[in-house]
Design an enzyme around this catalytic site. Structure first.
Site, PDB file in Angstrom:
ATOM      1  CB  VAL A  67      -1.333  -0.092   1.292  1.00 12.08           C
ATOM      2  CG1 VAL A  67      -2.289  -0.822   1.815  1.00 12.08           C
ATOM      3  CG2 VAL A  67      -0.705   0.188   2.655  1.00 12.08           C
ATOM      4  CE1 TYR A 159       0.171   1.311  14.029  1.00 13.31           C
ATOM      5  CE2 TYR A 159      -0.313   2.352  16.287  1.00 13.31           C
ATOM      6  CZ  TYR A 159      -0.705   1.762  15.233  1.00 13.31           C
ATOM      7  OH  TYR A 159      -1.813   0.227  14.674  1.00 13.31           O
ATOM      8  CE  LYS A 163      -2.766   2.861  12.100  1.00 14.15           C
ATOM      9  NZ  LYS A 163      -3.221   1.580  11.061  1.00 14.15           N
TER      10      LYS A 163
END
Length: 252
Positions: A67, A159, A163
């Site tokens: 991706v 991270y 997110k």
């Protein structure tokens, strides 16, 4: 009378579907009757999962997709559409971590996580939206975020940022494609039972569970259930939101 969710006649693409939460989601959607494409960098592992789904009576196939790579995403989506004919539901699940305190975090670790966990969501969603609009499909886009995108977590600035970005992306894209009948939502898992948590000691598991209102770690099935709801007709009037699936780890 039992209420069941049916996705008969629907085509679903799940990224990061070779392990963990992605496998649970793929299984749940296939059980609901959807033709399910399992995308992963490791096509062999995804193929093994697809074979097990097929053996259980579901419809599933594997395809290779990184991706973070635009060319791979384009080729993977082309392969999915050639096989499925259309995309009704996209589940952006692919994600990685590369933890470390910011004073020691390399730019490579930052870029790697943002490239997969946020830019990857953009790339795959862009391809899915193109197809949905072209075929006039009132589709569903569901992204697996994380509770750390809502509450933060020391040692995970990359991270957490990715997110949190997923939540903003979800709200913005929902506004863009709502007039086309496409809904865009996210789920934010907390501590989930995975191969990594299997290695924790009993004491470590107790400490984690003590932080959770419901007193236990979640399962892939817990997350898959929330994603399935958002993909269903029952959620047809829900868009631009993020469902917190953390057992009360974060309440706010």
């Amino acid at each position: 009378m039992a209420v069941t969710i049916s996705l008969e006649g629907k085509s679903v693409l799940v990224t990061g579907a070779s392990q963990g939460i992605g496998v649970a989601i793929a299984r749940k959607f296939a059980e609901a009757g959807a033709l399910t494409g399992l995308a992963a960098r490791n096509e062999e592992k995804a193929a093994d999962v697809a074979a097990s789904i097929t053996a259980a009576g579901g419809q599933a196939f594997a395809l290779k997709m990184d991706v973070s790579d635009p060319a791979s995403v384009s080729a993977g989506m082309k392969a999915f559409l050639e096989r499925a004919g259309k995309i009704d539901i996209l589940v952006n699940n692919a994600g990685i971590t590369s933890d470390g305190l910011i004073l020691r975090m390399s730019k490579e670790s930052w870029d790697k996580v943002l490239g997969t966990d946020l830019t990857g969501v953009f790339l795959v969603s862009q391809e899915a939206v193109k197809s949905m609009i072209k075929k006039k499909i009132a589709g569903r886009i569901i992204t697996v975020g994380s509770v750390v995108g809502l509450m933060g977590n020391a040692g995970q600035t990359n991270y957490s940022a990715a997110k949190a970005g997923v939540v903003g992306f979800t709200m913005a894209l929902a506004r863009e494609v709502g007039s086309r009948g496409i809904t865009v939502n996210a789920v934010a898992p907390g501590y989930i039972e995975t191969a990594m948590t299997d290695e924790l000691s009993a004491e470590q598991r107790e400490k984690l569970s003590a932080q959770i209102v419901l007193g236990r770690l979640g399962t892939g099935t817990d997350v898959a259930g929330a994603a399935l709801f958002l993909a269903s007709d029952a959620a047809s009037y829900i868009t631009g939101t993020c469902i917190n699936v953390s057992g009360g780890l974060f309440i706010g």
